[in-house]
Design a protein around this motif. Structure first.
Motif, short mmCIF file in Angstrom:
data_model
loop_
_atom_site.label_atom_id
_atom_site.label_comp_id
_atom_site.label_asym_id
_atom_site.label_seq_id
_atom_site.Cartn_x
_atom_site.Cartn_y
_atom_site.Cartn_z
N UNK A 1 52.14 20.23 63.62
CA UNK A 1 50.84 20.89 63.53
C UNK A 1 50.93 22.23 62.81
N UNK A 2 52.05 22.92 62.92
CA UNK A 2 52.23 24.18 62.18
C UNK A 2 52.14 23.93 60.68
N UNK A 3 52.74 22.84 60.22
CA UNK A 3 52.67 22.48 58.80
C UNK A 3 51.22 22.26 58.38
N UNK A 4 50.42 21.70 59.27
CA UNK A 4 49.02 21.42 58.98
C UNK A 4 48.11 22.62 59.26
N UNK A 5 48.71 23.75 59.63
CA UNK A 5 48.00 25.00 59.93
C UNK A 5 47.08 24.86 61.14
N UNK A 6 47.53 24.08 62.13
CA UNK A 6 46.82 23.91 63.39
C UNK A 6 47.71 24.51 64.48
N UNK A 7 47.36 25.64 65.03
CA UNK A 7 48.23 26.27 66.03
C UNK A 7 48.12 25.61 67.40
N UNK A 8 49.23 25.60 68.11
CA UNK A 8 49.19 25.27 69.53
C UNK A 8 48.61 26.51 70.19
N UNK A 9 47.47 26.35 70.86
CA UNK A 9 46.74 27.53 71.34
C UNK A 9 46.90 27.79 72.83
N UNK A 10 47.57 26.88 73.52
CA UNK A 10 47.77 27.12 74.94
C UNK A 10 48.82 26.20 75.52
N UNK A 11 49.55 26.72 76.51
CA UNK A 11 50.55 25.93 77.20
C UNK A 11 50.52 26.29 78.68
N UNK A 12 50.87 25.32 79.50
CA UNK A 12 51.07 25.54 80.92
C UNK A 12 52.28 24.71 81.32
#
Length: 142
Positions: free
Chosen positions: A33-44
């Motif tokens: 997703x980083x390559x596609x410029x989509x950030x991981x916006x949350x984790x638990x």
């Protein structure tokens, strides 16, 4: 990208994948997703999310203890180089080849790569080409 803005009328509100190994999936999806410029916006402890994709462990309360079946998800890429980078990142982070980058016969300019994520989901990055990208939108009135 404003990942916090609600957009009414989108086809998909969210997709949840329930996976065997959350850490392996988080490594895989964070990289592609980083390559596609989509950030991981949350984790638990039990899940993570990026835009409208939620990936959780079977132990997460939302999963109810059941893994999801095999799915095909296709992410849009901005150009051929991004599709190529997606493929390389996927293979470097636990993905398996399911179709190297290249032109497909779906329509002229359809350039895509396919990989299997750590749970066997068929994950694709696709660039539709300039002709398709610049085509006028079709509006259907009822």
């Amino acid at each position: 990208m404003d990942a916090t803005r609600l957009h009414r009328g989108r086809l998909i509100d969210h997709i949840q994948l329930v996976v065997r190994d959350l850490e392996a999936s988080q490594d895989f999806y964070t990289a592609v997703l980083a390559v596609l410029e989509i950030p991981v916006i949350g984790t638990t402890d039990g899940y993570f999310w990026a835009d409208e994709l939620v990936v959780s462990s079977a132990e997460s309360p939302a999963a109810l203890g059941a893994l999801t079946g095999r799915h095909h998800l296709a992410f849009q890429a901005k150009d051929h180089a991004t599709v190529d980078a997606f493929y390389r990142a996927a293979l470097a982070h636990g993905g398996r080849d399911n179709g190297a980058p290249g032109e497909r016969r779906y329509h002229p300019g359809y350039y895509a790569a396919f990989v299997l994520d750590p749970d066997g989901n068929n994950i694709e990055a696709v660039y539709h080409g300039e002709a398709r990208r610049n085509a006028p939108s079709v509006v259907i009135e009822f």
